[in-house]
Design a protein around this motif. Structure first.
Motif, PDB file in Angstrom:
ATOM      1  N   THR A  98       0.824  -1.190   0.000  1.00  0.00           N
ATOM      2  CA  THR A  98       0.000   0.000   0.000  1.00  0.00           C
ATOM      3  C   THR A  98       0.862   1.245   0.000  1.00  0.00           C
ATOM      4  OG1 THR A  98      -1.713  -1.182   1.221  1.00  0.00           O
ATOM      5  CG2 THR A  98      -1.829   1.214   1.231  1.00  0.00           C
ATOM      6  N   MET A 228     -13.181   7.826   3.810  1.00  0.00           N
ATOM      7  CA  MET A 228     -12.396   7.127   2.791  1.00  0.00           C
ATOM      8  C   MET A 228     -11.055   6.628   3.316  1.00  0.00           C
ATOM      9  SD  MET A 228     -10.789   8.436  -0.790  1.00  0.00           S
ATOM     10  CE  MET A 228      -9.123   8.369  -0.072  1.00  0.00           C
ATOM     11  N   HIS A 229     -10.482   7.334   4.291  1.00  0.00           N
ATOM     12  CA  HIS A 229      -9.180   6.942   4.842  1.00  0.00           C
ATOM     13  C   HIS A 229      -9.314   6.060   6.093  1.00  0.00           C
ATOM     14  CE1 HIS A 229      -6.971   9.520   2.102  1.00  0.00           C
ATOM     15  NE2 HIS A 229      -7.710  10.547   2.441  1.00  0.00           N
ATOM     16  N   LYS A 231      -9.393   3.000   7.530  1.00  0.00           N
ATOM     17  CA  LYS A 231      -9.087   1.635   7.106  1.00  0.00           C
ATOM     18  C   LYS A 231      -9.877   0.565   7.864  1.00  0.00           C
ATOM     19  CE  LYS A 231      -5.194  -1.372   5.946  1.00  0.00           C
ATOM     20  NZ  LYS A 231      -3.729  -1.498   5.872  1.00  0.00           N
ATOM     21  N   LEU A 234     -13.256   0.411   6.345  1.00  0.00           N
ATOM     22  CA  LEU A 234     -13.205  -0.169   5.000  1.00  0.00           C
ATOM     23  C   LEU A 234     -13.047  -1.683   5.068  1.00  0.00           C
ATOM     24  CD1 LEU A 234     -10.933   2.403   3.111  1.00  0.00           C
ATOM     25  CD2 LEU A 234     -13.430   2.353   3.283  1.00  0.00           C
ATOM     26  N   GLU A 256      -4.705   7.522  -3.737  1.00  0.00           N
ATOM     27  CA  GLU A 256      -5.288   7.261  -2.417  1.00  0.00           C
ATOM     28  C   GLU A 256      -6.700   6.701  -2.548  1.00  0.00           C
ATOM     29  OE1 GLU A 256      -3.094  10.708   0.279  1.00  0.00           O
ATOM     30  OE2 GLU A 256      -4.813  11.239  -0.984  1.00  0.00           O
ATOM     31  N   SER A 260      -7.885   2.902  -1.229  1.00  0.00           N
ATOM     32  CA  SER A 260      -9.017   2.616  -0.342  1.00  0.00           C
ATOM     33  C   SER A 260      -9.934   1.559  -0.952  1.00  0.00           C
ATOM     34  CB  SER A 260      -9.807   3.901  -0.065  1.00  0.00           C
ATOM     35  OG  SER A 260      -9.037   4.819   0.682  1.00  0.00           O
ATOM     36  N   THR A 263      -8.418  -1.827  -0.381  1.00  0.00           N
ATOM     37  CA  THR A 263      -8.637  -2.350   0.971  1.00  0.00           C
ATOM     38  C   THR A 263      -9.944  -3.132   1.037  1.00  0.00           C
ATOM     39  OG1 THR A 263      -7.378  -0.542   1.991  1.00  0.00           O
ATOM     40  CG2 THR A 263      -8.924  -1.726   3.401  1.00  0.00           C
TER      41      THR A 263
END
Length: 366
Positions: A98, A228-229, A231, A234, A256, A260, A263
């Protein structure tokens, strides 16, 4: 794994195993909670996960299943045990890979890693199509979703659903779950009201706490760009079997955004739709600007469908031109705002109907 909702989908998946000479020693089906008449399949195969044939079979299965996850690899009399990495288990992408994707300092390494990403056209040349009910997005299909604020009046939503269906929408995105008390019974009523008019029910997840409330009621989830960030969230989404729309953060790069999506895909859920809702342009503009250049870039790189949401970047009912432009750039769908609280409901419906009619007929959309 969970296969597609079409005749012969399970047979198609099992033929992949036959093609790679892999013996299946167990096949069990289990119902998927909250989704009547759908089942998840659990398989045991007599094969070492590190074998080339097994790895090739998994890559093919990723392309044709809606959800797939390797639970583990254990020894038996005829197959030796193996040490498994997280990437082999398909639980999550490794941190190093990543980081390489997000690191723009080494272009060669980045391009090499991109070719192994699950969102990449190199991994899956065939374009992904996500279907639920009358809504179809991707691979030549263009979907229309109305965005509506959730209210406590389910009868009001039922009336609006009728109008939105007549205007040409196939789904409704409901926002603002966190502002409603005793939300679970309401979500059931809303879902029934939408299904009465063959509209798919999409719930926005703007805060992590909303996920538990929405799962079991939603046909599709939309993850707000604010998350969105996030993790861990997600990864939770990746463990679900329902389609998910991932909205781009207004400050996120394309790399980025795709990281996502990776993930989610790497945790098993292969039903991912990307959503461009606008980015900040570092000027005095109050509204974000839709990044159509990113749409073109992503379509050239990824098999995942991508839609646009005009609800934040444009004044209501003034988006026909940008929607048509996005479609010409191969966007796979659109989210349009519907705001009864602003009045002129008939005018809003009329303009949406005109916009969608122009899209579907004049521009010959599927």
């Amino acid at each position: 794994m969970a296969t597609g909702q079409k005749p012969g989908a399970l047979v198609e998946a099992l033929l992949v195993l036959k093609a790679h000479n892999l013996n299946m020693s167990k096949l069990e089906s289990r119902p998927i909670p909250g989704t009547p008449w759908e089942e998840m399949f659990y398989l045991d195969l007599d094969a070492n996960l590190s074998n080339e044939s097994m790895q090739k079979a998994l890559k093919e299965l990723e392309r044709i299943t809606r959800f797939i996850k390797v639970l583990g690899c254990y020894p038996c009399e005829t197959v030796n045990p193996t040490q498994l990495s997280n990437s082999q288990l398909m639980i999550e992408p490794t941190t190093s890979r990543t980081a390489e994707l997000n690191d723009g300092n080494n272009d060669n390494d980045s391009s090499i890693q991109t070719s192994h990403r699950r969102w990449s056209l190199t991994q899956k040349p065939q374009l992904t199509q996500i279907t639920h009910g009358q809504l179809a997005i991707g691979n030549g299909q263009f979907g229309a979703i109305a965005q509506l604020k959730l209210t406590t009046d389910s009868q009001d939503i039922a009336q609006q659903a009728k109008q939105l269906k007549e205007a040409g929408f196939q789904a409704v995105l409901l926002t603002g779950i966190q502002h409603v008390q005793h939300v679970s019974p309401l979500l059931d009523e809303v879902k029934r009201a939408l299904h009465q008019f063959d509209l798919s029910c999409v719930f926005e997840i703007e805060y992590e706490t909303e996920l538990k409330q929405a799962v079991g009621h939603a046909d599709i989830l939309l993850i707000s760009g604010k998350q969105m960030h996030h993790k861990p969230l997600l990864q939770q989404i990746g463990s679900l079997h329902i389609p998910v729309i991932l909205e781009r953060n207004t400050m996120a790069s394309v790399d980025e955004f795709l990281a996502s999506a990776e993930t989610i895909l790497s945790c098993g859920n292969q039903q991912v739709i990307l959503c461009e809702s606008g980015i900040r342009t570092f000027n005095d503009a109050v509204k974000p600007a839709l990044d159509l250049a990113a749409l073109v870039q992503i379509k050239a790189m990824s098999h995942l469908p991508i839609i646009i949401n005009t609800s934040y970047a444009y004044e209501p009912l003034n988006e026909t031109g940008i929607v048509i432009a996005a479609k010409q750039l191969r966007a796979d769908g659109v989210i349009l705002p519907f705001m009864p609280e602003m009045g002129n409901v008939d005018e809003q419906i009329s303009l949406h109907r005109q916009c969608l009619s122009e899209l579907y007929h004049k521009h010959r959309l599927v």
